[in-house]
Enzyme design. Sequence first.
Site, PDB file in Angstrom:
ATOM      1  N   HIS A   1       8.304  -6.157   0.964  1.00 42.82           N
ATOM      2  CA  HIS A   1       9.184  -6.216   2.136  1.00 42.82           C
ATOM      3  C   HIS A   1      10.128  -7.404   1.966  1.00 42.82           C
ATOM      4  CE1 HIS A   1       6.830  -3.226   4.405  1.00 42.82           C
ATOM      5  NE2 HIS A   1       5.786  -3.739   3.751  1.00 42.82           N
TER       6      HIS A   1
ATOM      7  N   ARG B   1      12.866  -7.818   3.822  1.00 43.31           N
ATOM      8  CA  ARG B   1      13.287  -8.157   5.195  1.00 43.31           C
ATOM      9  C   ARG B   1      14.785  -8.146   5.452  1.00 43.31           C
ATOM     10  NH1 ARG B   1       8.580  -6.723   6.857  1.00 43.31           N
ATOM     11  NH2 ARG B   1       6.975  -8.310   6.969  1.00 43.31           N
TER      12      ARG B   1
ATOM     13  N   ASN C   1      11.587  -0.806   5.979  1.00 40.12           N
ATOM     14  CA  ASN C   1      11.410  -1.114   7.415  1.00 40.12           C
ATOM     15  C   ASN C   1      12.162  -2.386   7.799  1.00 40.12           C
ATOM     16  OD1 ASN C   1       9.593  -2.803   6.063  1.00 40.12           O
ATOM     17  ND2 ASN C   1       8.050  -2.737   7.675  1.00 40.12           N
TER      18      ASN C   1
ATOM     19  N   ASP D   1       6.879   3.267   5.796  1.00 38.18           N
ATOM     20  CA  ASP D   1       5.815   2.247   5.831  1.00 38.18           C
ATOM     21  C   ASP D   1       6.025   1.209   6.919  1.00 38.18           C
ATOM     22  OD1 ASP D   1       3.544   0.658   4.928  1.00 38.18           O
ATOM     23  OD2 ASP D   1       5.032  -0.708   4.107  1.00 38.18           O
TER      24      ASP D   1
ATOM     25  N   HIS E   1       2.043   5.272   4.331  1.00 44.19           N
ATOM     26  CA  HIS E   1       1.205   4.364   5.122  1.00 44.19           C
ATOM     27  C   HIS E   1       0.311   5.285   5.943  1.00 44.19           C
ATOM     28  CE1 HIS E   1       0.732   0.765   7.948  1.00 44.19           C
ATOM     29  NE2 HIS E   1       0.193   1.770   8.621  1.00 44.19           N
TER      30      HIS E   1
ATOM     31  N   HIS F   1      -1.411   0.856  -0.080  1.00 47.03           N
ATOM     32  CA  HIS F   1      -2.454  -0.094   0.334  1.00 47.03           C
ATOM     33  C   HIS F   1      -3.780   0.534   0.772  1.00 47.03           C
ATOM     34  CE1 HIS F   1      -0.428   0.913   4.059  1.00 47.03           C
ATOM     35  NE2 HIS F   1       0.436  -0.078   4.031  1.00 47.03           N
TER      36      HIS F   1
ATOM     37  N   ASP G   1       2.309  -5.440  -1.205  1.00 52.00           N
ATOM     38  CA  ASP G   1       2.629  -5.375   0.229  1.00 52.00           C
ATOM     39  C   ASP G   1       3.072  -6.756   0.720  1.00 52.00           C
ATOM     40  OD1 ASP G   1       3.043  -4.556   2.800  1.00 52.00           O
ATOM     41  OD2 ASP G   1       0.962  -4.101   3.253  1.00 52.00           O
TER      42      ASP G   1
ATOM     43  N   HIS H   1       6.377 -13.237   7.159  1.00 51.77           N
ATOM     44  CA  HIS H   1       6.677 -13.406   8.585  1.00 51.77           C
ATOM     45  C   HIS H   1       6.873 -14.892   8.824  1.00 51.77           C
ATOM     46  CE1 HIS H   1       5.677  -9.281   9.773  1.00 51.77           C
ATOM     47  NE2 HIS H   1       4.614  -9.356   8.991  1.00 51.77           N
TER      48      HIS H   1
END
Length: 431
Positions: free
Chosen positions: A66, A68, A98, A156, A183, A236, A309, A313
């Site tokens: 990810h 972002r 995502n 996902d 997912h 995952h 994965d 954050h």
Amino acid sequence: MGTLLIRGGRVVDPSQGIDRIDDVLVRDGLVVAIGHAGTQPIGKADETIDATGLIVTPGLIDMHVHLREPGREEDETIETGTKAALAGGFTSVVCIPNTEPPIDTQSTVEFIHQKAARADTCNVFVVGCVSRNREGKELADIGQLVEAGAVAFSDDGAPVYDAELMRRALEYCRMFDKPILAHEEVLELSRGGVMNEGLVSMVLGLTGMPAAAEEVMIGRDIALAEVTGGRLHVMHVSTAGGVDLIRAAKARGARVTGEACPHHFTLTDEALRGFDSNAKMSPPLRTAADVEAIIAGLADGTLDCIATDHAPHAREKKMLELDRAPFGILGLETAVGLSVTRLVATGRIGWPRLVEAMSTLPARILGLNRGTLRPGAVADITLIDPDRSWQVNVHAFQSKSVNSPFHGWTLKGRAVATIVGGRVKYRLGSE
Ligand code: DOR
């Protein structure tokens, strides 16, 4: 660009069945040859790297990252995420859509490609959304996304909830020979959950996400893959039951592949006892029996790949209480260390299988012209010191975020050089 000679390392390239001490010669960004025979004399290389004691592998590929960007640059950007990849030994990352907005149009795919080109770090391959705006209602313009360069499709972060939509997505992607990266989660079963449902969640008084939430959806999607002939890649995988379902499906000849994340073969739900939000991810950390099943699945090839994965954050988001903190942990800069420590150093898998799981098979599943040191291939190469002990320090990470439960851990095995297209993009100690 000139010539680069990587001398005397243990060259492990499962795509050619190679595992021997040898030299690798690179010219103008491409692999020219492995071994002395037919290569230029050593003296003619413009640059030489002494790889004595190192493992020399086709560049590692993380097929679940990810980045972002666009939309959540406070967590990670394409530049910081790909720098983290290089530091972790990855020459290619595959970014998950995502983002905000989600990657469901040609222009968003092009935006990622442009940003990646500007960052000039590692290769970035793009996954497109299965559904428009990731809403699970109607299919995204899959054909257009393929045209723009999308290598696979995924919603996902969430499952493709509508079974009919998933069926059509598998059918449609089959026409382009692209896999769906799934997912797997039945949301009614996991709703409100913050960790695995079991003894530990009961003791802590936290709402659990049962293994069945994942397994029921894996079962559904395997059935849909079999009925459509489409390609399903289970992301995952965290439960023993999930590994069993994939093993059985493969035995029947279904077009199913699977991946495991380092945290799922390293930690159990016991890591939540300290209410550490850095141990919160989806799917959650499970039990010791699940960890054992994941390792066995990697060892026998039921789980094809290791993917991280990588889910950054920002610190302030993860500092919330466990039930309010977002799901996800960093992965890129600890993947090699955790994999070597947990899988290779323990004798559970050998180097060729590890390289297969982190390079050869991700390339094969996604149809990338990577994952090999065959003469003529793009010279994406990772040099790993298999014996180097090092301490994880999130504050020294290239990633913009620090949400890793492995801070302070001592790991064995580390990437010491990452070469992309024949250019040395990362050297440990010179970042
Ligand atoms: O832990 C997770 N984090 N699991 C997911 O499926 C999504 C990811 C994220 O985007 O943060």
